[in-house]
Scaffold this motif. Structure first.
Motif, PDB file in Angstrom:
ATOM      1  N   UNK A 121      -9.801  26.264   4.152  1.00 60.11           N
ATOM      2  CA  UNK A 121      -9.043  26.417   2.913  1.00 60.11           C
ATOM      3  C   UNK A 121      -8.318  27.755   2.880  1.00 60.11           C
ATOM      4  N   UNK A 122      -8.990  28.818   3.323  1.00 59.34           N
ATOM      5  CA  UNK A 122      -8.366  30.143   3.335  1.00 59.34           C
ATOM      6  C   UNK A 122      -7.166  30.168   4.268  1.00 59.34           C
ATOM      7  N   UNK A 123      -7.290  29.535   5.439  1.00 62.58           N
ATOM      8  CA  UNK A 123      -6.165  29.458   6.367  1.00 62.58           C
ATOM      9  C   UNK A 123      -4.995  28.710   5.743  1.00 62.58           C
ATOM     10  N   UNK A 124      -5.275  27.564   5.139  1.00 64.40           N
ATOM     11  CA  UNK A 124      -4.215  26.768   4.537  1.00 64.40           C
ATOM     12  C   UNK A 124      -3.599  27.482   3.340  1.00 64.40           C
ATOM     13  N   UNK A 132      -3.419  30.711   3.019  1.00 64.82           N
ATOM     14  CA  UNK A 132      -2.609  31.776   3.612  1.00 64.82           C
ATOM     15  C   UNK A 132      -1.265  31.249   4.075  1.00 64.82           C
ATOM     16  N   UNK A 133      -1.261  30.050   4.662  1.00 60.04           N
ATOM     17  CA  UNK A 133       0.000  29.437   5.075  1.00 60.04           C
ATOM     18  C   UNK A 133       0.876  29.176   3.850  1.00 60.04           C
ATOM     19  N   UNK A 144       2.348  32.459   2.578  1.00 56.10           N
ATOM     20  CA  UNK A 144       3.451  32.935   3.424  1.00 56.10           C
ATOM     21  C   UNK A 144       4.722  32.129   3.171  1.00 56.10           C
ATOM     22  N   UNK A 145       4.577  30.810   3.100  1.00 59.47           N
ATOM     23  CA  UNK A 145       5.749  29.962   2.870  1.00 59.47           C
ATOM     24  C   UNK A 145       6.357  30.219   1.494  1.00 59.47           C
ATOM     25  N   UNK A 146       5.521  30.390   0.492  1.00 59.14           N
ATOM     26  CA  UNK A 146       6.022  30.655  -0.854  1.00 59.14           C
ATOM     27  C   UNK A 146       6.728  32.010  -0.903  1.00 59.14           C
ATOM     28  N   UNK A 147       6.179  32.975  -0.208  1.00 63.43           N
ATOM     29  CA  UNK A 147       6.796  34.297  -0.149  1.00 63.43           C
ATOM     30  C   UNK A 147       8.156  34.222   0.544  1.00 63.43           C
TER      31      UNK A 147
END
Length: 66
Positions: free
Chosen positions: A44-47, A49-50, A53-56
């Motif tokens: 969940x933390x990896x997803x 984080x993805x 990053x994409x939202x940023x």
């Protein structure tokens, strides 16, 4: 009389052994549950984080082109 006392002692020791084995199984089960929970939390933390990053990246591009 001594035979009955020895038999009762044997039954008590067998009961203690069964209770100890049950406790060991419960501890093993808790260990497996915590391992699976940790693995799922890591995923969940990896997803997340993805997603962050994409939202940023989306926010930067939106602000850049607006």
């Amino acid at each position: 009389m001594g035979l009955l006392v020895n038999l009762a002692d044997l039954l008590v020791n067998f009961h203690v052994l069964l209770v100890s084995l049950a406790g060991l199984l419960v501890s093993f089960h808790d260990l497996l549950v915590s391992f699976c929970f940790t693995r799922e939390l890591s995923r969940f933390t990896r997803e997340f984080g993805w997603f962050t990053r994409e939202f940023s990246r989306f926010t930067r591009e939106f602000l850049l082109y607006s």
